[in-house]
Motif scaffolding. Structure first.
Motif, mmCIF file in Angstrom:
data_model
loop_
_atom_site.group_PDB
_atom_site.id
_atom_site.type_symbol
_atom_site.label_atom_id
_atom_site.label_comp_id
_atom_site.label_asym_id
_atom_site.label_seq_id
_atom_site.Cartn_x
_atom_site.Cartn_y
_atom_site.Cartn_z
ATOM 1 N N ASP A 25 0.827 -1.204 0.000
ATOM 2 C CA ASP A 25 0.000 0.000 0.000
ATOM 3 C C ASP A 25 0.868 1.263 0.000
ATOM 4 O OD1 ASP A 25 -2.631 1.300 0.153
ATOM 5 O OD2 ASP A 25 -1.998 1.891 2.172
ATOM 6 N N ASP A 84 2.327 1.681 -3.422
ATOM 7 C CA ASP A 84 1.301 2.116 -4.369
ATOM 8 C C ASP A 84 0.973 3.603 -4.227
ATOM 9 O OD1 ASP A 84 1.148 -0.462 -5.362
ATOM 10 O OD2 ASP A 84 -0.714 -0.950 -4.309
ATOM 11 N N LYS A 85 0.957 4.101 -2.994
ATOM 12 C CA LYS A 85 0.582 5.493 -2.740
ATOM 13 C C LYS A 85 1.718 6.489 -2.962
ATOM 14 C CE LYS A 85 -3.182 4.466 0.383
ATOM 15 N NZ LYS A 85 -3.679 4.466 1.760
ATOM 16 N N GLN A 99 1.168 13.138 3.099
ATOM 17 C CA GLN A 99 0.410 11.975 3.545
ATOM 18 C C GLN A 99 1.382 11.079 4.308
ATOM 19 O OE1 GLN A 99 -1.311 9.538 0.454
ATOM 20 N NE2 GLN A 99 -2.376 8.258 1.924
#
Length: 137
Positions: free
Chosen positions: A13, A16-17, A124
């Protein structure tokens, strides 16, 4: 420092981000840095690592094998000190923290690093095995 199927799956994850300017705390064997450096939408990867032996091993034997190693820069520093004093100046899009071995030693570091998120409000923040750690908080 390992690159096992579990490590690969639990980083999927965060890989991917990844986009733009990426900061990661903890080098290990460089799996995360490698995977995100391969992405076209990642401009650069800054790695903060404290251990000079890990940095030397990585720079000498591993980094030369990376096709996009030019995207990666390594800063030898304590992750928490860097987060406190320098993270805000980096204009990071993604900040990924992978400093612990498992949940048992990760909870305190996770909570401490979360307190620095306010220093970089446009980024993020992602944490290795975050869901597992949160189950114990």
């Amino acid at each position: 420092m390992t690159v096992t199927p579990n490590e690969i799956e639990t980083m999927r994850d965060a890989v991917d981000k990844a986009t733009g300017n990426v900061l990661t705390y903890g080098l290990g064997l460089g799996y995360y840095a490698y995977m995100v450096s391969e992405k076209d939408n990642v401009d650069n990867v800054t790695v903060v690592e404290l251990n000079p032996n890990v940095i030397d091993l990585f720079k000498r034997y591993i980094l030369p094998q990376f096709a996009h190693g030019d995207k990666i820069s390594i800063i030898q520093a304590d992750a928490f000190q860097y987060a406190k004093e320098n993270m805000a100046t980096g204009n990071y899009d993604i900040v990924f923290t992978d400093l612990w071995h498992d949940v048992s030693d990760g909870m305190d570091m996770y909570v401490k690093m979360k307190s620095f998120e306010k220093n970089c409000p446009n980024a993020q923040f992602l944490y290795w095995i975050e869901q597992s750690i949160q189950c114990y908080l």
